[in-house]
Scaffold this motif. Structure first.
Motif, PDB file in Angstrom:
ATOM      1  N   ARG A 178      -3.679   8.173  -3.847  1.00 11.72           N
ATOM      2  CA  ARG A 178      -2.875   7.911  -2.735  1.00 11.72           C
ATOM      3  C   ARG A 178      -3.417   8.137  -1.287  1.00 11.72           C
ATOM      4  O   ARG A 178      -2.910   7.719  -0.418  1.00 11.72           O
ATOM      5  N   ASP A 179      -4.538   8.987  -1.362  1.00 10.94           N
ATOM      6  CA  ASP A 179      -5.154   9.330   0.099  1.00 10.94           C
ATOM      7  C   ASP A 179      -6.071   8.078   0.327  1.00 10.94           C
ATOM      8  O   ASP A 179      -6.455   7.934   1.366  1.00 10.94           O
ATOM      9  N   VAL A 180      -6.470   7.312  -0.704  1.00 13.98           N
ATOM     10  CA  VAL A 180      -7.354   6.136  -0.227  1.00 13.98           C
ATOM     11  C   VAL A 180      -6.215   4.779  -0.009  1.00 13.98           C
ATOM     12  O   VAL A 180      -6.934   4.307   0.814  1.00 13.98           O
ATOM     13  N   THR A 181      -5.101   4.538  -0.860  1.00 13.39           N
ATOM     14  CA  THR A 181      -4.446   3.665  -0.558  1.00 13.39           C
ATOM     15  C   THR A 181      -3.148   3.853  -1.137  1.00 13.39           C
ATOM     16  O   THR A 181      -2.915   4.596  -1.983  1.00 13.39           O
TER      17      THR A 181
ATOM     18  N   TYR B 178      -4.700   0.857 -11.229  1.00 17.02           N
ATOM     19  CA  TYR B 178      -5.157  -0.085 -10.553  1.00 17.02           C
ATOM     20  C   TYR B 178      -4.933   0.261  -9.074  1.00 17.02           C
ATOM     21  O   TYR B 178      -3.809   0.745  -8.600  1.00 17.02           O
ATOM     22  N   LEU B 179      -5.691  -0.060  -7.987  1.00 12.43           N
ATOM     23  CA  LEU B 179      -5.799   0.264  -6.808  1.00 12.43           C
ATOM     24  C   LEU B 179      -6.220  -1.112  -6.023  1.00 12.43           C
ATOM     25  O   LEU B 179      -7.198  -1.772  -6.287  1.00 12.43           O
ATOM     26  N   ASP B 180      -5.295  -1.387  -5.053  1.00 14.67           N
ATOM     27  CA  ASP B 180      -5.572  -2.535  -3.777  1.00 14.67           C
ATOM     28  C   ASP B 180      -6.138  -1.869  -2.722  1.00 14.67           C
ATOM     29  O   ASP B 180      -5.362  -1.178  -1.861  1.00 14.67           O
ATOM     30  N   ILE B 181      -7.381  -1.936  -2.233  1.00 15.69           N
ATOM     31  CA  ILE B 181      -7.908  -1.377  -1.096  1.00 15.69           C
ATOM     32  C   ILE B 181      -8.323  -2.221   0.055  1.00 15.69           C
ATOM     33  O   ILE B 181      -8.996  -2.149   0.883  1.00 15.69           O
ATOM     34  N   THR B 182      -7.817  -3.446  -0.285  1.00 17.73           N
ATOM     35  CA  THR B 182      -8.182  -4.703   0.695  1.00 17.73           C
ATOM     36  C   THR B 182      -7.932  -4.277   1.955  1.00 17.73           C
ATOM     37  O   THR B 182      -8.793  -4.451   3.001  1.00 17.73           O
ATOM     38  N   ASN B 183      -6.620  -3.703   2.497  1.00 11.96           N
ATOM     39  CA  ASN B 183      -6.474  -3.324   3.688  1.00 11.96           C
ATOM     40  C   ASN B 183      -6.448  -1.964   4.089  1.00 11.96           C
ATOM     41  O   ASN B 183      -5.935  -1.288   4.980  1.00 11.96           O
ATOM     42  N   SER B 184      -7.272  -1.215   3.241  1.00 10.99           N
ATOM     43  CA  SER B 184      -7.271   0.303   3.518  1.00 10.99           C
ATOM     44  C   SER B 184      -8.165   0.667   4.527  1.00 10.99           C
ATOM     45  O   SER B 184      -9.135  -0.031   4.863  1.00 10.99           O
TER      46      SER B 184
ATOM     47  N   ILE C 266     -13.963   8.481  -4.293  1.00 15.21           N
ATOM     48  CA  ILE C 266     -12.617   9.084  -5.376  1.00 15.21           C
ATOM     49  C   ILE C 266     -13.515   9.794  -6.601  1.00 15.21           C
ATOM     50  O   ILE C 266     -13.092  10.872  -6.873  1.00 15.21           O
ATOM     51  N   LYS C 267     -14.632   9.440  -7.027  1.00 13.24           N
ATOM     52  CA  LYS C 267     -15.407  10.007  -8.153  1.00 13.24           C
ATOM     53  C   LYS C 267     -15.836  11.592  -7.582  1.00 13.24           C
ATOM     54  O   LYS C 267     -15.700  12.495  -8.237  1.00 13.24           O
ATOM     55  N   SER C 268     -16.311  11.501  -6.393  1.00 15.21           N
ATOM     56  CA  SER C 268     -16.753  12.780  -5.831  1.00 15.21           C
ATOM     57  C   SER C 268     -15.534  13.686  -5.740  1.00 15.21           C
ATOM     58  O   SER C 268     -15.763  14.926  -5.984  1.00 15.21           O
ATOM     59  N   ARG C 269     -14.558  13.435  -5.378  1.00 16.62           N
ATOM     60  CA  ARG C 269     -13.408  14.338  -5.079  1.00 16.62           C
ATOM     61  C   ARG C 269     -12.643  14.679  -6.348  1.00 16.62           C
ATOM     62  O   ARG C 269     -12.390  16.095  -6.331  1.00 16.62           O
TER      63      ARG C 269
END
Length: 348
Positions: free
Chosen positions: A91-94, A106-112, A124-127
């Motif tokens: 949720r911190d990403v989108t 699923y995540l939509d990061i088009t406008n993130s 995400i993987k790192s965190r």
């Protein structure tokens, strides 16, 4: 603008949490699930998968394939706790997140704030690894079907991008069972006429797709050509909530069955209250020793998420049943939902 879709999948999630909490389990074949001979495998570690063990496999079969495995009961409250932490990172990403299950989304990061799928996936993987200690696999593409396919490409701890330039070449060598929407029976029917790979399916005229897959035929025709118009939906409404258990031994005791119903009712009630929803159709399910399913439903005149309402309704249903054979499975489900909103009354 072309969409940027991520599919995030936690690797062997339940088993990985067990290995996270118990260092002695790391690197060993861990099988999570019902520990009785009649239980089923919920998840197993990649070390156990080398022996042919997989989720939904009967536990007695897993024990034959992997007799030296470490068999542990599931701890769903712990898995939910870890899952919530992972979803907080997402949720911190989108905000556009569609949960598929406790360990997949699923995540939509088009406008993130991320304009690059690979950068977002590595973040995400790192965190998740640093803050929680687990690995996840991420697939990146311009639609949901390809993102899901990509996340499974390099498991575990994988990352994969599928872009338009790779279509259809990357899909053609895949077995048709890899295509979302093609079920086991359809795979068997197609295999019978010599179609085993996507490249075989690709040559079929579109009319045969509708003949073999019915109303989903056109969707499958599009998918193997890299076309999928489904959007990432932030709120995926569930039609029901339920709990069920395969018993360690058959029983005809209604008192014993009521103990399970009591536990299920409490858990379902807590779940509904957390999500601020109520239901009014309550279903009791049981399976007899000879694998015959029985379902009995009752629809209330009001919506509820009360433990007592759920328990008492199931108790009434059970009391009306003639239990004269052994019961091997018992379950409770509630459906027909509405959101429990608090309305502000007008002064006028």
């Amino acid at each position: 603008m072309e969409r940027i879709i991520l599919h995030v999948d936690m690797d062997a999630f339940f088993a990985s949490v067990e290995q996270l909490d118990n260092r002695n389990l790391r690197g060993k074949p861990v099988i999570v699930g019902g520990t009785s001979s009649r239980g089923v495998v919920a998840t197993c570690s990649y070390e156990a998968r080398k022996y042919g063990v997989h989720s939904a496999m009967p536990m007695f079969m897993a024990q034959k394939l992997c007799p030296h495995g470490i068999y542990v009961p599931a701890r769903f409250s712990r898995y939910r706790e870890i899952s919530n932490k992972v979803f907080d990172i997402l949720r911190d990403v989108t905000n556009i997140i569609e949960p598929v299950s406790i360990d997949e989304a699923y995540l939509d990061i088009t406008n993130s704030r991320f304009n690059n799928g690979l950068v977002a996936a590595k973040h995400i993987k790192s965190r998740v690894l640093k803050e929680i200690g687990l690995t996840i696999s991420v697939g990146i593409s311009y639609n949901k079907f390809l993102a899901k396919l990509a996340s499974d490409w390099n498991k575990p701890n994988g990352i994969m991008v599928i872009d338009k330039e790779m279509i259809p070449d990357i899909l053609l060598p895949l077995k048709i069972s890899k295509i979302h929407g093609i079920g086991k029976k359809s795979v068997e029917r197609l295999n019978n006429i010599g179609i085993f790979y996507v490249k075989d399916l690709y040559e079929m005229p579109i009319d045969l797709y509708t003949e073999y897959f019915g109303k989903y035929g056109v969707e499958i025709y599009d998918r193997i050509r890299g076309i999928d118009s489904r959007e990432v939906k932030e709120n995926r409404d569930r039609k029901s909530y339920g709990k069920e258990r395969t018993l360690s031994s058959d029983t005809q005791s209604k008192e014993e069955l009521l103990q399970y119903i009591d536990n299920f009712s409490k858990e379902i009630s807590e779940n509904l209250k957390r999500k601020n929803i109520k239901g009014r159709t309550i279903t009791l399910k049981y399976k007899t020793y000879n694998f015959i399913n029985h379902t009995r439903s009752r629809t209330l005149t009001y919506y509820t998420n009360s433990y007592k309402d759920i328990y008492n309704t199931c108790k009434e249903i059970l009391e009306e049943e003639n239990i004269n054979v052994g019961i091997r499975l018992i379950g409770v489900t509630i459906s027909s939902f509405k959101e429990d909103k608090i309305e502000q009354l007008s002064l006028f």
